[in-house]
Design an enzyme around this catalytic site. Sequence first.
Site, short mmCIF file in Angstrom:
data_model
loop_
_atom_site.label_atom_id
_atom_site.label_comp_id
_atom_site.label_asym_id
_atom_site.label_seq_id
_atom_site.Cartn_x
_atom_site.Cartn_y
_atom_site.Cartn_z
N TYR A 182 0.83 -1.21 0.00
CA TYR A 182 0.00 0.00 0.00
C TYR A 182 0.87 1.26 0.00
O TYR A 182 1.82 1.39 0.79
CB TYR A 182 -0.90 0.02 1.24
N GLY A 213 -6.00 5.17 0.06
CA GLY A 213 -7.34 5.11 0.59
C GLY A 213 -8.19 4.11 -0.17
O GLY A 213 -7.76 2.98 -0.46
N HIS A 250 -3.49 16.82 -1.76
CA HIS A 250 -4.01 16.98 -0.40
C HIS A 250 -3.61 18.31 0.23
O HIS A 250 -3.99 18.58 1.38
CB HIS A 250 -3.54 15.82 0.47
N ASN A 285 1.01 10.55 6.48
CA ASN A 285 0.39 9.56 7.37
C ASN A 285 0.92 9.73 8.78
O ASN A 285 2.00 9.25 9.11
CB ASN A 285 0.72 8.15 6.87
N ARG A 294 -12.26 28.08 49.30
CA ARG A 294 -12.01 26.97 50.20
C ARG A 294 -11.70 25.66 49.48
O ARG A 294 -11.03 24.78 50.03
CB ARG A 294 -13.22 26.79 51.11
#
Length: 516
Positions: free
Chosen positions: A51, A58, A81, A193, A293
């Site tokens: 891949y 994708g 991208h 990635n 407090r």
Amino acid sequence: MINIGRSPLSVSQLARIVFENEEIVIDEDVLNEVDVNHQFLQKFSQNKLIYGINTGFGPMAQYKVSQDSLMQLQYNLIRSHSSGSGKLIEPALCRALMVARLGSLIQARSGVHPEIIELIALLINKNILPCIFEHGGVGASGDLVQLAHLGLMLIGEGEVHYQNAIRPAAEVFAENNIKPLSIHVREGLAILNGTSAMTGIGCLNIAKSQTLISWGIMLSALTNEVVEAYNDHFSTELNVVKHHTGQLKVAALMQHALEGSQMIRDRSEHLYNPDNIGHDVFEDKVQEYYSLRCVTQILGPVYDTIAHAEKILTEELNSVNDNPVVDHVNHNVFHGGNFHGDYVSLEMDKLKIAITRVSMLAERQLNYLLNNKLNQKFPPFVNMGVLGLNFGMQGIQFTAVSTVAENQTLSFPMYVHSIPNNNDNQDIVSMGTNGALLTKKVIDNSFEVLAIQLMTIVQAVDYLECQTSLSPLSAKVYHEVRAIFPAFKEDQPRYKEQRLVREYMEAHAPLKAFEA
């Protein structure tokens, strides 16, 4: 100099690289290991379908890419991208992103050529930073869009921040004799990635949160001090019976901040003394309001949240958040989802909720100081001028309240906002970069609120004329603030002084809440 690779990167080291311009040096053993990993991938990928090396990306992964197009595939990924929009991310955040990407790539499990390691380090040291947009990443197959803009700079395209200007990357590279990145096997995918955008921004968020809670504790101590509160609610004896690390740490820091104070009261000298209790009704409250407090119980969980976020982000910073993982030790390439940002996304949501709580506590303490009906000690709005004619801190309170309200809205978690995309390949996503950016906004807002609280406290000190009765640390803070924000009676615009006080607080931590 910070040697990258000799030991794991810490959040404080990343912050020093970003804010103090500490130079990066890459350990020679790291470069050698990266080269071994790269050489392994080149041989292993022959005659195999892997891949992102000879496939599409994708949902397009079922399409094999021809041998003569493999390098172009990586360039296509970066360019396609680089599609962010919205505002540009601040240069400091881009620098943090680059350090975080370096932290992943030096693990030698991404199959990249050592050239990319050296180039990123060089650009960080020269403060040449990519122009990256806020909108685009969904934080699942990595911070794809934000990291694509990093990749665009590395190949010498797009725009960069350089010397306080935005300029073409090619022009700045040529000016500095920098050779753009060459693609060898899978450098494009290895850049995109990963969780490095959310991780880099998240690490800076943690560093700033550590400073912020230091101020939250200090201002809580100062508020207790100027109203002459009792000392038992931050005592070791009270807090040690509740077994939370953060609560005990906050109690110890409050004790340190108030050491030497002549204003904090000992309950045993007042309410446990028979000579002082011959009344049916007491003017002083037997117990303070919760915002005074319950500081250790409120800021204790915040402290623990910051500490846990630092642990998780440090682990992510030094992790391989790539896919596939190129394992030259076991002689294999493993496909999975180490790029998924859930770890960071969840921590950022928890962190912004915790920091919103800091701003809420500060606003309540501020309101107590400004409301004379509550404190019965100061004039309305700590107004040292003419009541009715002058306004004191009245106007600036509106800013604090509206800012806290924005924090409360921003604190809704991004972690539960998963929208499937990428043809349903990415069917559950983290939205981690959105979460990290929103967390930064909450932190910045909170510094604004605490700055207003600090301005009010020093006005209260001047009204009481109690400077010499403060603890040494409180007095130090008082004098440093008064150097940039003088006492006032007459009304003037306060926004510039508020900015100066905020910047002072962001640059100084009055208490060492966390180890560097």
